[in-house]
Write a protein that holds these residues in place. Sequence first.
Motif, PDB file in Angstrom:
ATOM      1  N   ALA A  36      -0.383   6.012   1.594  1.00 42.52           N
ATOM      2  CA  ALA A  36      -0.935   7.087   0.762  1.00 42.52           C
ATOM      3  C   ALA A  36       0.178   7.854   0.049  1.00 42.52           C
ATOM      4  O   ALA A  36       0.040   8.226  -1.122  1.00 42.52           O
ATOM      5  N   LEU A  37       1.289   8.088   0.742  1.00 42.32           N
ATOM      6  CA  LEU A  37       2.414   8.781   0.111  1.00 42.32           C
ATOM      7  C   LEU A  37       3.013   7.949  -1.016  1.00 42.32           C
ATOM      8  O   LEU A  37       3.353   8.475  -2.080  1.00 42.32           O
ATOM      9  N   ARG A  38       3.140   6.654  -0.784  1.00 49.12           N
ATOM     10  CA  ARG A  38       3.709   5.779  -1.809  1.00 49.12           C
ATOM     11  C   ARG A  38       2.764   5.641  -3.014  1.00 49.12           C
ATOM     12  O   ARG A  38       3.226   5.540  -4.158  1.00 49.12           O
ATOM     13  N   THR A  39       1.468   5.642  -2.756  1.00 50.62           N
ATOM     14  CA  THR A  39       0.506   5.611  -3.862  1.00 50.62           C
ATOM     15  C   THR A  39       0.648   6.867  -4.711  1.00 50.62           C
ATOM     16  O   THR A  39       0.571   6.813  -5.948  1.00 50.62           O
ATOM     17  N   ARG A  40       0.856   7.986  -4.059  1.00 56.00           N
ATOM     18  CA  ARG A  40       1.066   9.239  -4.795  1.00 56.00           C
ATOM     19  C   ARG A  40       2.344   9.161  -5.638  1.00 56.00           C
ATOM     20  O   ARG A  40       2.375   9.624  -6.789  1.00 56.00           O
TER      21      ARG A  40
END
Length: 521
Positions: A209-213
């Motif tokens: 989720a952090l990398r998608t952000r």
Amino acid sequence: MPHRPVSLRAPKGSVAASEIAAAIDALLADAAADGAPSVEFPAEVLAAAEAAAGAWREGADAHEDATDVPFVTLDPATSTDLDQAMHLERTEDGYRVRYAIADVPLFVALDSVLDAEARRRGETVYLPDRRIPLHPTAISEGAASLLPDQAAPAFVWDLRLDRSGTVTGTSLGRAVVRSREKLAYDAVQDGIDAGDGHPMMLLLQEIGALRTRKEAERGGASLNIPEQDVEADGDRVRLTWRSILPIEDANAQISLMTGMAAADLMIRGGAGILRTMPPAPEENVERFRRQAAALGVPWSEDLDYGAFLRTLDWHDPRHLALLNQAASLFRGAAYAAFAHADELPEDAEQAALGAPYAHATAPLRRLVDRFVLLTCLHHARGEEVPPALAAALPLIPEIMQATGSVAGSLERRALDLVERTALAGLVGETFEGTIIDRRGGEKKDDEKHEGGKRDHGTSPVRVEVQLLDPPVTAWVETDGELGEALRIRLEAVDVAGAGARFVPVGADGATAGAADEGPAS
């Protein structure tokens, strides 16, 4: 949470696996005559693979022993060619991601018989009932695969992330690893959804989720379109729609992060092979913006197209039509090799990711990754790239383009065979679908002749209709608006190759016009 696949129920719409196998046998025989690779390998290649599989430890003396690290793999349940294993942990500053990638170069030496055969094949080809592997199974599904409870050599990326998901440190080395578990996407997602997720997979979800952000912040974009898939159902085969699961997206982010680390290492080192894609032409973006407006799907001026695409849900017919039109924004992907810093391509980014990127995580299935990993290792050690490797780098993009074209053609033709065979039992039935594309209606070029110009009129209008059940698309000679529902009837199927013929029907079931041939796909 995406819906489960919409599928054809056996026996209606499904076909005997033996029927598909015979048709694909014929397809491969025809393709082999044009130089396509076969499932079987030459005897000398098989012998070399067996020898390499049995002797890899002799070349791994300098590999670190990392068998105490509890790596796990995450793949489709039936996969046995396992390229990657991961170990994730939370740290005081954020996260540590160790990503082990199968050490294929240890088995496949440059300019060996195995290397020559891999260059001829380029990549593994996935067909509905079989695959044409890049390497013999003694390597790809045996000694080099990161199977559970098997010691195997690997390139190990050690990536440090802060609490926002930004990579703050990268190292790369060779090690012998031992995976502890072979996890499967569906089972992992079911566990997470049930509130009983695997601890490392919960951490994967968090990091993903952090990398998608981060991807969104870079202006990266992706298409959320369901994949057409072929499933075995006992002794029968059926077509299905398959949505990408959230845990697959998270897993993909780890691979993308590693590919970006590889690209950074090669750019700084002055040699390597990048995976590039140019930005979408402004006229394509503006055309897509007009299509969104016409479909009544507002696109705020303060959103770039990547952020806008993330708001679309394929379950909405208007969104499905837009997502298919958005494919025009994702064109021109290529490989760019450079053996010296002054050869670095001017536009080194992969525009869909918003960053430089390289294929570095699937060496069992894709040729280029082996060369990228070797190059990265030399850069990480502060070494010059050896002459033999430097000489090979410029050759790989052309090989990947040529073999990728062959693989793509085979995969499309095989899937079309399954479509046509499955549709053959549905002739006469009516289906409802969504118009996702429209072509024709343009004035044809006038032709000069002695008496002046002859007007050839306009080209016929055709629309492409996306069906959900069965999961196919079809071109129909009629008119309509993108996102509009359309009922069509299957009039005929030529399993041997001409395709399927659909006609539009009115609300009362009467034929509303003529139809073009073709499934689809």
